[in-house]
Design an enzyme around this catalytic site. Structure first.
Site, PDB file in Angstrom:
ATOM      1  N   HIS A  52       0.855  -1.196   0.000  1.00 50.44           N
ATOM      2  CA  HIS A  52       0.000   0.000   0.000  1.00 50.44           C
ATOM      3  C   HIS A  52       0.891   1.245   0.000  1.00 50.44           C
ATOM      4  CE1 HIS A  52      -2.302   3.037   2.553  1.00 50.44           C
ATOM      5  NE2 HIS A  52      -2.972   2.983   1.416  1.00 50.44           N
ATOM      6  N   HIS A 127       2.326  11.166  -1.325  1.00 47.59           N
ATOM      7  CA  HIS A 127       1.424  10.758  -0.239  1.00 47.59           C
ATOM      8  C   HIS A 127       1.564  11.786   0.871  1.00 47.59           C
ATOM      9  CE1 HIS A 127      -0.042   7.788   3.004  1.00 47.59           C
ATOM     10  NE2 HIS A 127      -1.069   8.242   2.305  1.00 47.59           N
TER      11      HIS A 127
END
Length: 336
Positions: A52, A127
């Site tokens: 992930h 991110h």
């Protein structure tokens, strides 16, 4: 089973202490090492480990905050300490692309963005904070694939920020430049097996969650790889969600990603501000998640791709790979 564990437990490099951790286990050629009867099983029926936010092993706290964040966060991030704390919650992996590949990871969850103020078309992983250039990541993956010609990877580009058509074209051309003939054109999911890909010398499946995919035959539509998201901090609710979404999995026409991850809420971050994601959520819950993985079986209505945060903290990849031992012979398969 014993022979399989020996094969999956090869050490990539000698360890002076003589001890072995999960990140030291080398699964660099696990697809090539699968037994012959699995060579003709659709990839959508195999158990495949993934990560992930795969690129977030490094983020740049000196760069601007990413356009994936709210305006309130962007304002707060002008304080240097805020970025240091953001980094603790933005990083979801310890291993580089190459280290993940050596460990057996074959699915990569990728979010990308242009950088504010850049005059060129360069694209970065993102991110919360910016990561490495996408080009650098693609080249790292290609280098591994060249050395391991029977391994297949799934690159899932599922979030795009601050990108216009010119950025998309630049990114796709970089993919072509990096992988060339290794790219696999979109086709019937059930017809895609290891044997077929080996014969075609194709190693890279790219999923592109944007209408731009229609312009290139080697870009697979995002709908071919659904990845339901539990969005919870509760491991009990996560496992219930994973079970439910697996039971609702389409029997044909797509791959399936089980996101075995917990997602912090604002109050989770506030309570564990300094500890970060790994120490606040992942460390104590990952063993429970791994226990769930061990109870699964791949196949038409079973698990396919399973993703995790910090894939090196437990023997995640090997556990997923060994689920393939549960598959029985089935030779009734079509070709692309």
């Amino acid at each position: 089973m014993l022979g399989r564990k020996l094969r999956m437990g090869t050490i990539c490099s000698p360890i002076p202490s003589g001890t072995k951790t999960s990140s030291d286990v080398c699964n660099a050629d696990w697809m090539a090492s699968l037994p012959p009867h699995l060579h003709n099983v659709p990839l959508s029926n195999l158990a495949i480990p993934g990560s992930h936010d795969s690129f977030s092993y490094w983020v740049d706290e000196k760069s601007p905050v990413g356009p994936d964040q709210t305006r309130a966060v962007m304002r707060l991030a002008r304080i240097s300490l805020v970025k240091k704390l953001m980094k603790k919650w933005s990083v979801t992996q310890n291993l580089t692309f190459r280290e993940q590949l050596d460990a057996g990871i074959r699915y990569f969850d990728l979010r990308v963005s242009s950088k504010p103020g850049d005059t060129d078309q360069e694209i970065y992983f993102i991110h919360g904070l910016f990561g490495i250039k996408v080009w650098d990541g693609l080249m790292e993956i290609d280098s591994f694939l060249t050395q391991h010609p029977r391994e297949i990877v799934f690159l899932d580009f599922n979030h795009f920020y601050a990108m216009d058509e010119a950025h998309h074209k630049y990114l796709v051309h970089r993919m072509q430049e990096a992988f060339g003939n290794k790219l696999c054109s979109a086709c019937n999911v059930e017809s895609l097996t290891l044997q077929i890909l080996w014969e075609k010398k194709c190693q890279v499946l790219i999923f592109y969650h944007c209408p731009f995919y229609k312009q290139y035959p080697f870009l697979w539509p995002g709908k071919k790889i659904p990845a339901p998201w539990a969005n919870t901090t509760s491991v009990r609710k996560l496992i219930l969600f994973l079970e439910t979404t697996l039971s609702e999995r389409a029997p044909r026409g797509s791959f399936h990603v089980s996101q075995a991850i917990l997602t912090p809420r604002a109050k989770t971050i506030a309570r564990g501000l300094v500890g970060g994601l790994k120490n606040t959520l992942v460390h104590r819950n990952l063993p429970v998640i791994l226990d769930w993985v061990k109870t699964q079986k791949p196949g038409t209505m079973g698990v396919n791709i399973i993703t995790s945060d910090f894939v090196d903290l437990v023997d995640f990849a090997t556990t997923v790979i060994e689920l393939n031992d549960l598959l029985q012979e089935d030779r009734a398969l079509a070709k692309c």
